[in-house]
Design an enzyme around this catalytic site. Structure first.
Site, PDB file in Angstrom:
ATOM      1  CG  ASP A  19     -35.647 -69.457   4.131  1.00 43.13           C
ATOM      2  OD1 ASP A  19     -35.808 -69.020   5.282  1.00 43.13           O
ATOM      3  OD2 ASP A  19     -35.198 -70.590   3.889  1.00 43.13           O
ATOM      4  CG  ASN A  33     -44.424 -72.418  20.379  1.00 47.39           C
ATOM      5  OD1 ASN A  33     -43.789 -72.564  21.427  1.00 47.39           O
ATOM      6  ND2 ASN A  33     -44.187 -73.150  19.305  1.00 47.39           N
ATOM      7  N   GLY A  41     -43.549 -73.884  10.318  1.00 50.25           N
ATOM      8  CA  GLY A  41     -43.468 -72.535   9.754  1.00 50.25           C
ATOM      9  C   GLY A  41     -42.090 -71.928   9.901  1.00 50.25           C
ATOM     10  CB  VAL A  42     -41.078 -68.384  10.143  1.00 51.15           C
ATOM     11  CG1 VAL A  42     -41.709 -67.862  11.403  1.00 51.15           C
ATOM     12  CG2 VAL A  42     -39.799 -67.648   9.815  1.00 51.15           C
ATOM     13  CG  ASP A  43     -40.488 -71.570  16.162  1.00 43.21           C
ATOM     14  OD1 ASP A  43     -39.310 -71.243  16.364  1.00 43.21           O
ATOM     15  OD2 ASP A  43     -41.263 -71.962  17.055  1.00 43.21           O
ATOM     16  CB  THR A 131     -49.663 -63.765   8.662  1.00 46.93           C
ATOM     17  OG1 THR A 131     -48.357 -64.144   8.216  1.00 46.93           O
ATOM     18  CG2 THR A 131     -49.652 -62.344   9.149  1.00 46.93           C
ATOM     19  CB  VAL A 133     -49.976 -72.064  12.541  1.00 47.40           C
ATOM     20  CG1 VAL A 133     -50.800 -72.867  13.527  1.00 47.40           C
ATOM     21  CG2 VAL A 133     -49.251 -73.003  11.592  1.00 47.40           C
TER      22      VAL A 133
HETATM   23  P1  ADP Z   1     -47.492 -68.014  13.339  1.00 46.26           P
HETATM   24  O1  ADP Z   1     -47.691 -69.236  14.207  1.00 46.26           O
HETATM   25  O2  ADP Z   1     -47.015 -66.811  14.121  1.00 46.26           O
HETATM   26  O3  ADP Z   1     -48.658 -67.733  12.471  1.00 46.26           O
HETATM   27  P2  ADP Z   1     -46.032 -69.240  11.094  1.00 46.26           P
HETATM   28  O4  ADP Z   1     -44.602 -69.672  11.081  1.00 46.26           O
HETATM   29  O5  ADP Z   1     -47.083 -70.279  10.938  1.00 46.26           O
HETATM   30  O6  ADP Z   1     -46.205 -68.387  12.451  1.00 46.26           O
HETATM   31  O7  ADP Z   1     -46.246 -68.151   9.971  1.00 46.26           O
HETATM   32  C1  ADP Z   1     -45.801 -66.819  10.044  1.00 46.26           C
HETATM   33  C2  ADP Z   1     -45.421 -66.346   8.657  1.00 46.26           C
HETATM   34  O8  ADP Z   1     -44.125 -66.812   8.334  1.00 46.26           O
HETATM   35  C3  ADP Z   1     -46.336 -66.858   7.549  1.00 46.26           C
HETATM   36  O9  ADP Z   1     -46.680 -65.754   6.741  1.00 46.26           O
HETATM   37  C4  ADP Z   1     -45.463 -67.847   6.792  1.00 46.26           C
HETATM   38  O10 ADP Z   1     -45.781 -67.865   5.405  1.00 46.26           O
HETATM   39  C5  ADP Z   1     -44.098 -67.246   6.996  1.00 46.26           C
HETATM   40  N1  ADP Z   1     -42.951 -68.133   6.828  1.00 46.26           N
HETATM   41  C6  ADP Z   1     -42.877 -69.486   6.896  1.00 46.26           C
HETATM   42  N2  ADP Z   1     -41.618 -69.904   6.676  1.00 46.26           N
HETATM   43  C7  ADP Z   1     -40.860 -68.778   6.467  1.00 46.26           C
HETATM   44  C8  ADP Z   1     -39.480 -68.541   6.175  1.00 46.26           C
HETATM   45  N3  ADP Z   1     -38.610 -69.520   6.065  1.00 46.26           N
HETATM   46  N4  ADP Z   1     -39.079 -67.240   6.023  1.00 46.26           N
HETATM   47  C9  ADP Z   1     -39.943 -66.225   6.142  1.00 46.26           C
HETATM   48  N5  ADP Z   1     -41.243 -66.384   6.416  1.00 46.26           N
HETATM   49  C10 ADP Z   1     -41.708 -67.652   6.577  1.00 46.26           C
END
Ligand code: ADP
Length: 190
Positions: A19, A33, A41-43, A131, A133
């Protein structure tokens, strides 16, 4: 899981499974975004862990910066995260790879590295932008990320010493591990 690879000039690429909000770095890149509105997700993880201060800063700058195009980024403080800055990079939504997605994704990494350089950061961490959404195929995205980061670390005389790729889940980690293994970079033993 974690590995570190050393470049000839002493700088390093670190690969970590986990994480991104738990891993200390001077700057953490976020996959944001265009509206800087937060999301899943990560955001979402970054805003949750960092606290409301980060969104407050984005709220303040939103009228000034408007929508941030794919390939660009804005910087805020990092709230409670173990970092000084968050770079909110807007990755491209993947269609078929022929609509400027590779260029926009490459730009995300370059722009964040420039922002890090300007702020005197020595370490920067990146998630796998686009990678989730946004649908970018993991391996294509990883090749671009590695090419940009390695090019940057190899060409610059000072500043950023280590880039950390934080991959969420074993499958994503293995993609980077394989590409780094094929890259000819030496695995560091320290
Ligand atoms: P995007 O909209 O740019 O695709 P996402 O957040 O949906 O962004 O995904 C981007 C990547 O971040 C994905 O590979 C997802 O598995 C990963 N991800 C989600 N949560 C975390 C986290 N807490 N730490 C690191 N990577 C994460």
């Amino acid at each position: 899981m974690e590995k570190r690879y050393r470049l000839n000039n002493g700088r390093a690429i670190r690969l970590v499974e986990g994480d991104i909000t738990r891993i200390a770095a001077d700057a953490i890149a976020n996959a944001a975004n265009s509206a800087l509105a937060g999301g899943g997700g990560v955001d979402g993880a970054i805003h949750r862990a960092g606290g409301a201060e980060i969104m407050r800063e984005l709220d303040e700058m939103r009228p000034r910066v408007g929508r941030v195009p794919a390939g660009q980024a804005v910087a805020t403080g990092a709230g409670r995260l173990p970092a000084q800055y968050v770079f909110h990079a807007v990755g491209p939504v993947y269609r078929d790879g022929r609509h400027g997605e590779p260029e926009a994704l490459a730009s995300c990494y370059r722009v964040c590295l420039e922002m890090a350089e300007e702020r005197g950061c020595r370490t920067v961490s990146f998630p796998a932008i686009s990678t989730g959404v946004y649908g970018y195929p993991a391996e294509e995205a990883a090749r671009i990320a590695l090419r940009e980061v390695r090019g940057f670390l190899e060409s610059r005389a000072a500043g950023v010493q280590e880039v950390i790729f934080v991959q969420f889940g074993e499958a994503a980690y293995r993609v980077y591990e394989r590409l780094l293994g094929e890259s000819g970079l030496k695995e560091a033993q320290d």
